[in-house]
Design an enzyme around this catalytic site. Structure first.
Site, PDB file in Angstrom:
ATOM      1  N   HIS A   1      20.465  31.667   9.292  1.00  0.00           N
ATOM      2  CA  HIS A   1      19.868  32.760   8.508  1.00  0.00           C
ATOM      3  C   HIS A   1      18.448  33.013   8.718  1.00  0.00           C
ATOM      4  O   HIS A   1      17.756  33.416   7.841  1.00  0.00           O
ATOM      5  CB  HIS A   1      20.090  32.673   7.080  1.00  0.00           C
ATOM      6  CG  HIS A   1      21.545  32.814   6.746  1.00  0.00           C
ATOM      7  ND1 HIS A   1      22.381  33.865   6.398  1.00  0.00           N
ATOM      8  CD2 HIS A   1      22.468  31.500   6.837  1.00  0.00           C
ATOM      9  CE1 HIS A   1      23.455  33.621   5.831  1.00  0.00           C
ATOM     10  NE2 HIS A   1      23.773  32.083   6.414  1.00  0.00           N
TER      11      HIS A   1
ATOM     12  N   TYR B   1      20.486  22.938   0.620  1.00  0.00           N
ATOM     13  CA  TYR B   1      19.328  24.041   0.927  1.00  0.00           C
ATOM     14  C   TYR B   1      18.127  23.375   0.306  1.00  0.00           C
ATOM     15  O   TYR B   1      17.034  23.888   1.244  1.00  0.00           O
ATOM     16  CB  TYR B   1      19.905  25.202  -0.142  1.00  0.00           C
ATOM     17  CG  TYR B   1      20.805  26.143   0.338  1.00  0.00           C
ATOM     18  CD1 TYR B   1      22.190  25.407   0.616  1.00  0.00           C
ATOM     19  CD2 TYR B   1      20.677  27.257   0.972  1.00  0.00           C
ATOM     20  CE1 TYR B   1      23.109  26.216   0.952  1.00  0.00           C
ATOM     21  CE2 TYR B   1      21.680  28.017   1.449  1.00  0.00           C
ATOM     22  CZ  TYR B   1      22.883  27.322   1.724  1.00  0.00           C
ATOM     23  OH  TYR B   1      24.062  28.184   1.994  1.00  0.00           O
TER      24      TYR B   1
ATOM     25  N   ASN C   1      27.535  35.789   1.108  1.00  0.00           N
ATOM     26  CA  ASN C   1      27.419  36.502   2.622  1.00  0.00           C
ATOM     27  C   ASN C   1      28.063  37.936   2.297  1.00  0.00           C
ATOM     28  O   ASN C   1      28.517  38.393   1.179  1.00  0.00           O
ATOM     29  CB  ASN C   1      28.215  35.698   3.395  1.00  0.00           C
ATOM     30  CG  ASN C   1      27.721  34.820   4.084  1.00  0.00           C
ATOM     31  OD1 ASN C   1      26.363  34.550   4.131  1.00  0.00           O
ATOM     32  ND2 ASN C   1      28.400  33.766   4.907  1.00  0.00           N
TER      33      ASN C   1
END
Ligand code: HEM
Length: 492
Positions: A65, A348, A138
């Site tokens: 991303h 993350y 998404n």
């Protein structure tokens, strides 16, 4: 001026050039040299600082991303769901929460075209009164793999060949020929939806199942859905080549220009709700991220609307430095036992400590807008002003107490320690239903992309046969059409 309160900001700009330390710079055009044609002096501090700063302008790009665009706005509750969750920001219709949203492509680098076939990220950071809530989703409702342990290999297969640095379809077809769980996601990626027209004309999904808890602690499994009010639009492969050839940032420009022109993009938020006691009632596992939940059984329930009405002030500060994380939730929202979500909970923040440094949550775009307090402090690039004398807990000198307890799932979890697969794999049914729901011309477009992927000369006969067998199990006629276009006689 209180020097402790002064934070770097262009609002404090001087009317003349200065060094980073604020000293006047009397010449920003010529380096300090010995004579008019002599070598440059190392003592030209301003020159050295300017070049050193420039040399460090880039930070590591996101491992996935990397390419994205952000915009700001608000989320407003339109329907009462207080019976499902005690989340403060969802407490009643009319409640508004400021948000920042980042849309992205997945595979390619920070400067890559936005017209490529790829899923799109749809991340929303809600700055609520009880801390931030990140909904990191998404534009497709399912995912390629159902266990996060496969994610790094999956990303390697999609990313450019480490030798040629070119994305090569044979690598993708080879890797996924081992994983029929990916078929459902491929019915999205290889469909028209694989190339959204831009970021405004696409749906969003939380993808993983989450848990809502109400005040009494009752749990609900839920899935999030964003629906754009301007509808879903896609580019055909031929249009994508044209659009991407003319402007490789077309989707960023579209978002920026439409907000600038007052044409504010809007999405409605819906949820699907499942009673956790019903989890075993389906022929698939509802915590399997390769599955959608049937909307006739769990209809979409409206919750609110998202309006993007402000462009960002600075791309670096609000796009490169923004850090989303599915682990960042608020009371009333919790994770589910979805295996893929569980790995995301770790991944993350770990990536962001590497990409942005240990104090990344102090960056203005990431910091909560609600009061916050703990004793995690110092470290590289800490810039929080603190003046307390007690930085340990507990202390009789520090009145800060625990927050009120809020409900978390209390079901008993037990089992033997093991590495397991999800029992009800059911890899072919939902992709088949999806394929058969396409109009005939959409089916043809889908088939031509499937065939294009399998036509890569480095896709071997063996790999083609495996894929034809997979597509045949999805839908017999689909497998036959793919086989005939590839001139392969499958023994199925
Ligand atoms: C186990 C599977 C997954 C892992 C390990 C993973 C890991 C990551 C990592 C490390 C990043 C970069 C974070 C950063 O540097 O800021 C990222 C970004 C992202 N991921 Fe995942 N991911 C997974 C699955 C998913 C799924 C299923 C979705 C969709 C629901 C998703 C959506 C996103 C989005 C939207 C971003 C970009 C966030 C932004 O705009 O900054 N990922 N992922």
């Amino acid at each position: 001026m209180d020097p402790n309160k002064h934070r770097p900001s262009s609002a404090f700009d001087s009317s003349y050039w200065t060094t980073n330390a604020g000293a006047p710079v009397w010449n920003n055009n010529s380096s300090l040299t010995v004579g008019s044609r002599g070598p440059i002096l190392l003592e030209d501090y301003h020159l050295v600082e300017k070049i050193a700063n420039f040399d460090r302008e880039r930070i590591p790009e996101r491992v996935v991303h990397a390419r994205g665009a952000s915009a700001k706005g608000f989320f407003e509750v339109t329907h009462d769901i207080a019976h499902l969750t005690c989340a403060d920001f969802l407490r009643a219709p009319g409640v508004q929460t400021p948000v920042i949203v980042r849309f992205s492509t997945v595979v390619h680098e920070r400067g890559s075209p936005e017209s490529l076939r790829d899923p799109r990220g749809f991340s929303v950071k809600f700055y609520t009164r009880e801390g931030n809530f990140d909904m990191v989703g998404n534009n497709m409702p399912v995912f390629f793999v159902r266990d996060g342990i496969k994610f790094p290999d999956m990303v390697h297969a999609f990313k450019p060949n480490p030798k040629s640095n070119v994305q090569e379809k044979w690598r993708i077809m080879d890797f996924f020929s081992h994983l029929p769980e990916s078929l459902h996601m491929f019915t999205f990626l290889l469909d028209d939806l694989g190339i959204p027209q831009d970021y405004r004309h696409m749906e969003g999904f939380g993808v993983n199942a989450y848990t809502f808890l109400n005040k009494a602690g009752k749990e609900y499994l839920i899935k999030f859905h964003w629906k754009p009010t301007c509808g879903v639009k896609c580019l055909s492969p031929a249009e994508a080549i044209k659009v991407g050839g003319a402007n490789h940032s077309h989707a960023t420009k579209d978002l920026y220009d439409s907000i600038g022109a007052g044409n504010f993009p809007e999405w409605k938020l819906f949820i699907q709700v499942m009673d956790p006691d019903h989890q075993d009632k389906f022929d698939f596992d509802p915590l399997d991220v390769t599955k959608t939940w049937p909307e006739d059984i769990m209809p979409l329930q409206p919750v609110g609307r998202l309006v993007l009405n402000r462009n960002i002030d600075n791309f670096f500060g609000e796009n490169e430095q923004i850090a989303f994380c599915p682990a960042i939730v608020v009371p009333g929202v919790y994770y589910s036992n979805d295996k893929l979500l569980q790995s995301r909970i770790f991944s993350y923040a770990d990536a962001q400590r590497h990409r942005l440094g240990p104090n990344y949550l102090q960056l203005p775009v990431n910091a909560p807008k609600s009061p916050h307090h703990n004793n995690h402090h110092d470290g590289l690039m800490n810039f929080m002003h603190r003046d307390e004398e007690v930085n340990y807990f507990p202390s009789r000198f520090d009145p800060v107490r625990h927050a009120e307890k809020y409900p978390i799932p209390d079901s008993v979890v037990s089992g033997r320690r093991d590495k397991c697969v999800i029992d009800k794999e059911n890899n072919f049914k939902q992709p088949g239903e999806r394929y058969r729901s396409f109009s005939p011309d959409r089916q043809d477009r889908f088939i031509s992309v499937v065939v294009d992927f399998l036509s890569d000369p480095r896709v071997t006969h063996e790999i083609r046969i495996i894929w034809i067998s997979y597509w045949s199990q999805v839908d017999k006629s689909l497998g036959q059409k793919v086989a005939s276009l590839l001139h392969v006689k499958p023994n199925i």
